[in-house]
Design an enzyme around this catalytic site. Structure first.
Site, PDB file in Angstrom:
ATOM      1  N   LEU A  66       0.824  -1.211   0.000  1.00 40.58           N
ATOM      2  CA  LEU A  66       0.000   0.000   0.000  1.00 40.58           C
ATOM      3  C   LEU A  66       0.859   1.263   0.000  1.00 40.58           C
ATOM      4  O   LEU A  66       0.335   2.370  -0.097  1.00 40.58           O
ATOM      5  CB  LEU A  66      -0.964  -0.007   1.187  1.00 40.58           C
ATOM      6  CG  LEU A  66      -1.954  -1.179   1.209  1.00 40.58           C
ATOM      7  CD1 LEU A  66      -2.913  -1.053   2.383  1.00 40.58           C
ATOM      8  CD2 LEU A  66      -2.732  -1.292  -0.099  1.00 40.58           C
ATOM      9  N   ASN A 280       8.959  -8.966  -9.819  1.00 45.73           N
ATOM     10  CA  ASN A 280       9.869  -9.872  -9.139  1.00 45.73           C
ATOM     11  C   ASN A 280       9.117 -10.650  -8.072  1.00 45.73           C
ATOM     12  O   ASN A 280       8.535 -10.039  -7.186  1.00 45.73           O
ATOM     13  CB  ASN A 280      11.015  -9.087  -8.491  1.00 45.73           C
ATOM     14  CG  ASN A 280      12.108  -9.985  -7.974  1.00 45.73           C
ATOM     15  OD1 ASN A 280      12.174 -11.168  -8.307  1.00 45.73           O
ATOM     16  ND2 ASN A 280      12.979  -9.447  -7.135  1.00 45.73           N
ATOM     17  N   ASP A 307       0.166  -9.729  -4.590  1.00 47.32           N
ATOM     18  CA  ASP A 307       1.421  -8.964  -4.608  1.00 47.32           C
ATOM     19  C   ASP A 307       1.195  -7.622  -5.328  1.00 47.32           C
ATOM     20  O   ASP A 307       2.020  -7.165  -6.115  1.00 47.32           O
ATOM     21  CB  ASP A 307       2.560  -9.746  -5.279  1.00 47.32           C
ATOM     22  CG  ASP A 307       3.923  -9.075  -5.062  1.00 47.32           C
ATOM     23  OD1 ASP A 307       4.004  -8.122  -4.271  1.00 47.32           O
ATOM     24  OD2 ASP A 307       4.894  -9.509  -5.705  1.00 47.32           O
ATOM     25  N   HIS A 311       3.016   1.275  -9.072  1.00 41.97           N
ATOM     26  CA  HIS A 311       4.088   2.213  -9.443  1.00 41.97           C
ATOM     27  C   HIS A 311       3.508   3.237 -10.406  1.00 41.97           C
ATOM     28  O   HIS A 311       2.589   2.936 -11.166  1.00 41.97           O
ATOM     29  CB  HIS A 311       5.247   1.486 -10.133  1.00 41.97           C
ATOM     30  CG  HIS A 311       5.999   0.559  -9.234  1.00 41.97           C
ATOM     31  ND1 HIS A 311       6.754   1.000  -8.186  1.00 41.97           N
ATOM     32  CD2 HIS A 311       6.102  -0.795  -9.236  1.00 41.97           C
ATOM     33  CE1 HIS A 311       7.302  -0.044  -7.571  1.00 41.97           C
ATOM     34  NE2 HIS A 311       6.912  -1.140  -8.182  1.00 41.97           N
TER      35      HIS A 311
END
Lengths: 427, 324
Positions: A66, A280, A307, A311
């Site tokens: 978050l 990743n 996950d 961004h």
């Protein structure tokens, strides 16, 4: 006293009770009061027509980022917890790799307070496993738990030191929490995508399957030694699955998760230097996708977790080497899994609800993940047939980074209830 | 539909040789032929690109590639500007796209980009309307180097199709290797790579190449060896234990070449580490085409510039005459 609510006319899919059929759901005082056919609500109850829709226990995501504090340009606890609601999640576990990291009780308290103010999904903070997530000294695990942490992890980075991992798996047992491991061998790391033919053709540095599987193998040994609860994050490599299968056969306290993107996408997505596919662990090959899918069916991998890694546009709009790892997943997870797993017949709808709700609650000992009488009224209402197109401009998340923009997904969340309150309703 | 083959040879950019057809690559090599002669003249200049502005945007140090491009541009009459990363706004945190857009705002026609990051040329090409030529992007491609390698091989052996070419050395980190693999395969050559396993990338066989771990086997097999420079830092980063040992096990020496069943042609993209990947007796020997490679580099780059500026296959001779 809150007003009772009757969700009428829907189909209830609750694998925790083996339910799949037409039923109404009555909510009183924030909990499930009854589930059954043709229920009569008490006088004054709010009647909500959900005919044609499915009701299930709210989805639970054990792995989200978050970004707050420190990364508020990417996501905040407020935007992230509302993105989660739109994706059908009623509980998310928030990773501690913020800036500063969540490595002391005050920081844990901050996340809880911000989450309460956001009035979105339930947000449960994960504490850092090591101070500053440097992988050197253990955090005050007991203090973190007292402040509300539900697990510890250095996610974003591995607990690379074998001795520290051992001590974590031992020490956490007093507090009954798992250690969540981002399995990646440091000296095999340094790549930007899956190692193999595609990376070779693109001239990009590779992350081999072995970087993950080595650490999974090591940690399984440590789980056997210590008896501590190891939870392996975002499994991507077929060799990791082999290690997990071994652990499950031995009955070790090991659980694991897989992301929607590792269940559906391969490293072919990176062609053209598509930074939206940079994540990743990296997207792997079709063989790996098949292995993790099979493992999810078999129960070798217990749960689906997103996950969710937001961004900004500017961060992703760079040379592949420089763009950050991560995929924005909360709002597409359910539709993507419905399309890739349920529509293809790999998983029944009931099994998908299990992997995204009941199983996370079961392996972590959480209250949700069920519509049993007395359970918190955390409910997702969705149309399992609705087709919709991913348009990142519609995201509640503050970021838009997804490799599946423009994809047609199947199955869409219409309402999300947390503690009996409708916190998300699609128009 | 029987569409006539488009006369315009290349698209907007030359980012790599991957995916280019045999016809296109042969067309570029054929176009280079008439340009060779310009560099042999007393006055080495034709105004084929008169009035064009070309920016050489070099984010990585380069001597030979940059100078070769600059000669090619100048001999075709273009106006050129060189930008290298030190002292430019790259150091001030400006993004690649912003740098390029600022250049565009000054009305340029082409950019030659050299960048340490794989995909940088593609990234730029997708975002600006100018022609983009990849002068080497990370470990991805270096298309003009492979084109000049192929032109030199063709000069020497008369053909590419059916030749056996082995690329020797640090394949993992080499953009020259990748471009050569794509280009040579498109032209029908057989391609192999040779080096220590630690310097051969996984999945390389899916690009259609054979692999040798012994230099003797490669020499036995090949009509030509393209010997890559061994970067000295590969030793520090643990890919090989020492240069001395590399030379002993993988160095192309006269003694090894003498055992070859044929006159193996020796290529090297430079700069050479004499005594590491190649011995002086080989580099300077009769089988070496290392200096002709450099000469051909200018002609190949002229061809690429001409074609991207709208030139057509087979049109170079006429363009020269017309402009003269």
């Amino acid at each position: 006293m809150s007003r009772p609510m009757l969700l009428r006319g829907g189909r209830v899919v609750d694998p925790s009770q083996g339910l799949d059929g037409p039923a109404d759901v009555l909510i009183e005082e924030e909990v499930i009061a009854a589930v059954g056919p043709a229920l009569q609500g008490p006088d004054g109850a709010e009647i909500v027509d959900v005919s044609g829709l499915v009701l299930s226990p709210g989805l639970i995501d054990l792995h989200v980022h978050l970004r707050e504090p420190g990364g508020e340009h990417k996501e905040t606890i407020h935007t992230g917890s509302h993105a989660a609601l739109a994706g059908g999640f009623t509980t998310v576990w928030a990773m501690p790799n913020t800036d500063p990291p969540i490595d002391d009780p005050a920081a844990v308290g901050y996340v809880r307070l911000a989450a309460r103010a956001a009035r979105g999904t339930r947000v449960m903070p994960i504490g850092a496993a090591s101070i500053g997530q440097k992988g050197e000294r253990m955090t005050e695990v007991g203090e973190l738990v007292k402040a509300g942490a539900v697990a510890v992890s250095d996610d974003g980075a591995p607990v690379w030191d074998t001795g520290l991992m051992r001590r974590l798996l031992e020490y956490t047992q007093t507090f009954g929490i798992p250690v969540l491991q981002h399995a990646e061998d440091r000296s095999l790391a340094g790549g930007v995508m899956n190692e193999g033919a595609v990376a070779t053709a693109l001239g990009l540095r590779g992350l081999p399957n072995a970087a993950e599987a080595c650490v999974v193998a090591r940690d399984v040994q440590l789980a056997e030694l210590t008896g501590g609860h190891l939870h392996v994050c975002h499994v991507s490599a077929r060799q990791s699955v082999e290690q997990l299968r071994l652990a499950k056969e031995k009955g070790l306290p090991v659980t694991a998760e897989v992301t929607p993107h590792h269940l559906t996408l391969t490293d072919e997505m990176c062609r053209g230097y598509n930074t939206e596919a940079k994540v990743n662990p990296p997207l792997r090959t079709a063989e790996d996708v098949e292995a993790v899918t099979q493992a999810l069916l078999d129960g070798v991998i217990d749960v689906i977790a997103t996950d969710h890694a937001p961004h900004t546009y500017e961060e992703k709009e760079q040379e592949f080497d420089y763009a950050p790892f991560g995929i924005n997943g909360l709002e597409t997870a359910f539709g993507l899994c419905m399309r890739a797993l349920v529509q293809t017949g790999r998983l029944s709808l009931s099994e998908l609800v299990d992997r995204m709700s009941c199983a996370p609650a079961r392996i972590m000992g959480l209250e949700g993940g069920t519509l049993r009488r007395g359970a918190p009224a955390d409910i997702v209402v969705f149309d399992p047939e609705e087709r919709w197109t991913v348009d990142p401009a519609d995201f509640r998340s503050r970021s838009r980074n997804t490799p599946i923009a423009g994809w047609e997904l199947i199955g869409r969340v219409h309402r999300t209830l947390v503690g009996g309150e409708i916190r998300f309703a699609r128009n | 539909m029987n569409q006539p083959r488009p006369e315009v040879a290349l698209g907007k950019d030359l980012v790599g040789l991957e995916g280019l057809s045999r016809e296109t690559i042969t067309g570029i090599l054929d176009t280079a032929e008439p340009f060779k002669e310009i560099s042999e003249r007393a006055i080495k200049k034709v105004p084929v690109l008169r009035g064009k502005t070309i920016v050489n945007l070099f984010f990585e140090p380069s001597t030979r590639t940059r100078i070769s491009f600059e000669f090619a541009e100048k001999r075709l009459g273009a106006d050129t500007v060189n930008i290298s990363s030190s002292g430019s706004s790259v150091m001030k945190g400006e993004t690649l796209v912003d740098t390029a857009r600022n250049l565009e705002a000054m009305r340029i026609d082409m950019v030659v980009i050299r960048h340490a990051s794989s995909g940088a040329a593609r990234f730029l090409a997708d975002r600006i309307p100018s022609n983009v030529i990849n002068g080497g992007d990370g470990q991805h491609e270096h298309p003009t180097q492979a084109l000049l390698d192929m032109l030199t091989l063709r000069d020497r052996l008369g053909r590419i199709e059916g030749l056996k070419v082995c690329i020797v050395g640090d394949i993992v980190h080499s953009r020259v290797a990748r471009s050569n693999i794509f280009g040579l395969r498109a032209l029908g050559a057989e391609v192999a790579v040779c080096g220590p396993r630690s310097l051969i990338p996984y999945g390389i066989e899916e690009l259609g190449v054979e692999t040798f771990y012994h230099i003797e086997d490669a020499i036995e097999w090949a009509d030509a060896l393209n010997i890559l420079r061994l970067q000295l830092e590969r030793m520090q980063t643990g890919f090989i234990p020492s240069l001395r040992e590399y030379n002993r096990v993988f160095g192309v020496t006269r003694a090894r070449l003498e055992k070859a069943p044929r006159d193996t042609v020796i290529l090297h993209p430079g700069p050479m580490n004499r005594g590491v990947e190649i011995d002086s007796a080989v580099a300077d020997g009769p089988q070496s085409v290392i200096l002709p490679q450099v000469t051909n580099g200018v002609a190949v780059r002229m061809a690429v510039l001409y074609l991207l500026a709208g030139g057509v296959f087979g049109g170079a001779e006429a363009a020269k005459q017309e402009s003269a």
